[in-house]
Design a protein around this motif. Structure first.
Motif, PDB file in Angstrom:
ATOM      1  N   GLY A   7       0.797  -1.223   0.000  1.00 35.87           N
ATOM      2  CA  GLY A   7       0.000   0.000   0.000  1.00 35.87           C
ATOM      3  C   GLY A   7       0.825   1.266   0.000  1.00 35.87           C
ATOM      4  N   ALA A   8       2.119   1.156   0.292  1.00 36.61           N
ATOM      5  CA  ALA A   8       3.002   2.327   0.280  1.00 36.61           C
ATOM      6  C   ALA A   8       3.510   2.574  -1.141  1.00 36.61           C
ATOM      7  CB  ALA A   8       4.169   2.125   1.230  1.00 36.61           C
ATOM      8  N   VAL A   9       3.891   3.815  -1.430  1.00 36.71           N
ATOM      9  CA  VAL A   9       4.371   4.180  -2.759  1.00 36.71           C
ATOM     10  C   VAL A   9       5.549   5.140  -2.638  1.00 36.71           C
ATOM     11  CG1 VAL A   9       2.101   3.878  -3.830  1.00 36.71           C
ATOM     12  CG2 VAL A   9       2.767   6.126  -2.956  1.00 36.71           C
ATOM     13  N   ILE A  10       6.325   5.237  -3.696  1.00 36.48           N
ATOM     14  CA  ILE A  10       7.393   6.229  -3.773  1.00 36.48           C
ATOM     15  C   ILE A  10       6.761   7.583  -4.080  1.00 36.48           C
ATOM     16  CG2 ILE A  10       9.503   6.940  -4.951  1.00 36.48           C
ATOM     17  CD1 ILE A  10       9.808   4.391  -3.329  1.00 36.48           C
ATOM     18  N   GLY A  11       7.203   8.613  -3.374  1.00 38.29           N
ATOM     19  CA  GLY A  11       6.642   9.952  -3.581  1.00 38.29           C
ATOM     20  C   GLY A  11       7.731  10.999  -3.696  1.00 38.29           C
ATOM     21  N   GLY A  12       7.343  12.257  -3.564  1.00 35.31           N
ATOM     22  CA  GLY A  12       8.302  13.353  -3.568  1.00 35.31           C
ATOM     23  C   GLY A  12       9.073  13.489  -4.869  1.00 35.31           C
ATOM     24  N   GLY A  63       6.687  -1.037 -13.111  1.00 38.14           N
ATOM     25  CA  GLY A  63       6.551  -1.948 -11.985  1.00 38.14           C
ATOM     26  C   GLY A  63       6.760  -1.313 -10.624  1.00 38.14           C
ATOM     27  N   VAL A  64       7.029  -0.021 -10.572  1.00 40.12           N
ATOM     28  CA  VAL A  64       7.265   0.681  -9.301  1.00 40.12           C
ATOM     29  C   VAL A  64       6.025   1.506  -8.954  1.00 40.12           C
ATOM     30  CG1 VAL A  64       8.696   2.346  -8.069  1.00 40.12           C
ATOM     31  CG2 VAL A  64       9.726   0.797  -9.749  1.00 40.12           C
ATOM     32  N   ALA A  65       5.499   1.313  -7.747  1.00 43.78           N
ATOM     33  CA  ALA A  65       4.332   2.068  -7.295  1.00 43.78           C
ATOM     34  C   ALA A  65       4.772   3.456  -6.853  1.00 43.78           C
ATOM     35  CB  ALA A  65       3.648   1.341  -6.136  1.00 43.78           C
ATOM     36  N   VAL A  66       4.172   4.487  -7.446  1.00 48.59           N
ATOM     37  CA  VAL A  66       4.526   5.877  -7.137  1.00 48.59           C
ATOM     38  C   VAL A  66       3.251   6.691  -6.980  1.00 48.59           C
ATOM     39  CG1 VAL A  66       6.680   5.719  -8.440  1.00 48.59           C
ATOM     40  CG2 VAL A  66       4.619   6.560  -9.576  1.00 48.59           C
ATOM     41  N   THR A  67       3.392   7.870  -6.401  1.00 47.04           N
ATOM     42  CA  THR A  67       2.253   8.781  -6.376  1.00 47.04           C
ATOM     43  C   THR A  67       1.966   9.259  -7.798  1.00 47.04           C
ATOM     44  OG1 THR A  67       3.833  10.534  -5.764  1.00 47.04           O
ATOM     45  CG2 THR A  67       2.488   9.609  -3.996  1.00 47.04           C
ATOM     46  N   SER A  68       0.700   9.524  -8.095  1.00 49.88           N
ATOM     47  CA  SER A  68       0.306   9.980  -9.427  1.00 49.88           C
ATOM     48  C   SER A  68       0.934  11.342  -9.703  1.00 49.88           C
ATOM     49  CB  SER A  68      -1.217  10.093  -9.498  1.00 49.88           C
ATOM     50  OG  SER A  68      -1.675  11.129  -8.637  1.00 49.88           O
ATOM     51  N   PRO A  69       0.980  11.771 -10.971  1.00 47.47           N
ATOM     52  CA  PRO A  69       1.568  13.074 -11.278  1.00 47.47           C
ATOM     53  C   PRO A  69       0.975  14.222 -10.470  1.00 47.47           C
ATOM     54  CG  PRO A  69       1.276  11.836 -13.302  1.00 47.47           C
ATOM     55  CD  PRO A  69       0.621  11.030 -12.222  1.00 47.47           C
ATOM     56  N   LEU A  70      -0.354  14.290 -10.395  1.00 50.88           N
ATOM     57  CA  LEU A  70      -0.975  15.389  -9.658  1.00 50.88           C
ATOM     58  C   LEU A  70      -0.690  15.301  -8.167  1.00 50.88           C
ATOM     59  CD1 LEU A  70      -4.401  15.773 -11.506  1.00 50.88           C
ATOM     60  CD2 LEU A  70      -2.701  17.572 -11.163  1.00 50.88           C
ATOM     61  N   ARG A  71      -0.756  14.092  -7.610  1.00 49.25           N
ATOM     62  CA  ARG A  71      -0.471  13.945  -6.174  1.00 49.25           C
ATOM     63  C   ARG A  71       0.998  14.253  -5.888  1.00 49.25           C
ATOM     64  NH1 ARG A  71      -2.268  11.347  -1.446  1.00 49.25           N
ATOM     65  NH2 ARG A  71      -0.730  11.929   0.142  1.00 49.25           N
ATOM     66  N   THR A  72       1.890  13.855  -6.787  1.00 47.92           N
ATOM     67  CA  THR A  72       3.313  14.158  -6.616  1.00 47.92           C
ATOM     68  C   THR A  72       3.529  15.660  -6.593  1.00 47.92           C
ATOM     69  OG1 THR A  72       3.943  12.115  -7.762  1.00 47.92           O
ATOM     70  CG2 THR A  72       5.619  13.832  -7.572  1.00 47.92           C
ATOM     71  N   ALA A  73       2.949  16.369  -7.568  1.00 50.25           N
ATOM     72  CA  ALA A  73       3.098  17.829  -7.627  1.00 50.25           C
ATOM     73  C   ALA A  73       2.478  18.493  -6.403  1.00 50.25           C
ATOM     74  CB  ALA A  73       2.445  18.359  -8.906  1.00 50.25           C
ATOM     75  N   PHE A  74       1.342  17.987  -5.963  1.00 53.92           N
ATOM     76  CA  PHE A  74       0.666  18.546  -4.784  1.00 53.92           C
ATOM     77  C   PHE A  74       1.535  18.396  -3.540  1.00 53.92           C
ATOM     78  CE2 PHE A  74      -2.309  17.672  -1.165  1.00 53.92           C
ATOM     79  CZ  PHE A  74      -2.743  18.987  -0.985  1.00 53.92           C
ATOM     80  N   ASP A  75       2.089  17.218  -3.343  1.00 55.57           N
ATOM     81  CA  ASP A  75       2.932  16.991  -2.168  1.00 55.57           C
ATOM     82  C   ASP A  75       4.184  17.855  -2.208  1.00 55.57           C
ATOM     83  OD1 ASP A  75       1.177  15.213  -1.058  1.00 55.57           O
ATOM     84  OD2 ASP A  75       2.278  13.408  -1.658  1.00 55.57           O
ATOM     85  N   LEU A  76       4.796  17.968  -3.382  1.00 59.01           N
ATOM     86  CA  LEU A  76       5.992  18.805  -3.492  1.00 59.01           C
ATOM     87  C   LEU A  76       5.647  20.276  -3.270  1.00 59.01           C
ATOM     88  CD1 LEU A  76       7.734  17.134  -6.564  1.00 59.01           C
ATOM     89  CD2 LEU A  76       8.591  17.177  -4.211  1.00 59.01           C
ATOM     90  N   ALA A  77       4.508  20.711  -3.781  1.00 59.20           N
ATOM     91  CA  ALA A  77       4.115  22.115  -3.647  1.00 59.20           C
ATOM     92  C   ALA A  77       3.745  22.469  -2.214  1.00 59.20           C
ATOM     93  CB  ALA A  77       2.940  22.416  -4.578  1.00 59.20           C
ATOM     94  N   ARG A  78       3.157  21.539  -1.484  1.00 60.23           N
ATOM     95  CA  ARG A  78       2.699  21.870  -0.123  1.00 60.23           C
ATOM     96  C   ARG A  78       3.756  21.612   0.943  1.00 60.23           C
ATOM     97  NH1 ARG A  78       0.373  17.590   3.099  1.00 60.23           N
ATOM     98  NH2 ARG A  78       0.659  15.559   2.120  1.00 60.23           N
TER      99      ARG A  78
END
Length: 297
Positions: A7-12, A63-78
């Protein structure tokens, strides 16, 4: 090998890199976004963030689970830290790096999302109480897909942080034959005749044509400032003074107040400059070959 819980993903910034954005910096920790009810402790080179993850917030890349483009940008922006002077240099640089994916004519990748899509994402009711959501909303006001590198975004925010209006990105220079090769300024105040470029690694391939470019720029009455990593501290104050002087020569007041208080003044100044551009018949997005404009010196 990094093993993460189910359930965890790569983010940031690591997720941004996997999505194709030129943002991740050397030596930066890998962010892992973990559902709030799933335990995981930080490790060396790994930063753990516990947060809600909806189905739409995740993607699978090779094959790598990551945050979606919008969620990635949101997390980086906030979550990206503001500068010590209250500017949004880093979060804006992160957002614009993602917006630039697929924008260049030679880039065959799909565009990840638009500025409007990002604003809509930030405005979701479920995110109203999330940490940093107000910062993300402020960052959205400086979304600019045309900016080619994080350093150009940081330079733009340095100018905004000095109380100046937001400059035009990738301003097209007019050419008599309609040619556009190497005919853009990184940042510009076209109605003031000021062009600003950041000469970094991404511009190394155009240095051979710099003489031709400078001649073309001078023909159109622009004063050009070229900043590098080593000259930035020396030249940036000169750029700010030049923009203020030419703005005030046109009757547009540009304040010296701090960036947190300057938003209303910036918006007013930008509006006045836009009206001036329209009055003179110049459009920041449409080059007019063969026409030379006069600017106050």
């Amino acid at each position: 090998m990094l093993i993460i819980p189910q359930g965890a993903v790569i983010g940031g910034s690591a997720a941004a890199t996997l999505h194709g954005a030129d943002y991740r910096r050397r030596g930066e920790q890998i962010t892992v976004v973990v559902p709030r009810d799933t335990p995981m402790h930080p490790r060396e080179y790994v930063k753990v963030t516990h947060a809600e993850l909806s189905r739409d917030d995740t993607s699978l890349i090779r094959g790598v689970a990551v945050t979606s483009p919008l969620r990635t940008a949101f997390d980086l922006a906030r979550l990206a830290k503001q500068g010590g002077d209250g500017t949004l240099r880093e979060p804006v640089a992160a957002l614009n790096a993602m917006l630039h994916v697929g924008v260049e004519p030679h880039d065959d990748r799909e565009i990840l999302f638009s500025p409007d899509a990002f604003r809509c994402y930030v405005g979701q009711e479920r995110l109203f109480r999330w940490a940093g959501v107000r910062q993300a909303a402020a960052v959205a006001e400086f979304a600019e897909p045309l900016i080619q590198s994080p350093e150009e975004s940081r330079l733009m925010m340095d100018l905004v942080g000095a109380g100046l209006p937001k400059p035009v990105a990738q301003y097209p220079l007019a050419t008599p034959g309609g040619r556009r090769a190497n005919a853009y300024l990184d940042l510009a105040y076209p109605e003031l005749g000021i062009g600003i470029e950041y000469d970094g690694e991404c511009h190394a391939d155009r240095r051979e044509s710099d003489v031709e470019r400078r001649h073309r720029i001078e023909e159109q009455g622009f004063q050009l400032f070229v900043l590098t990593k080593s000259t930035r501290g020396e030249l940036l104050p000169k750029v700010v003074r030049a923009v203020r002087a030419r703005s005030r020569a046109r009757g547009v007041y540009v304040s010296d107040i701090c960036p947190r208080q300057a938003l209303a003044v910036q918006m007013k100044a930008a509006s006045q400059l836009r009206q001036e551009r329209e009055r003179r018949g110049t459009d920041s997005n449409t080059p007019r070959p063969g026409r030379r404009l006069s600017f106050p010196r």
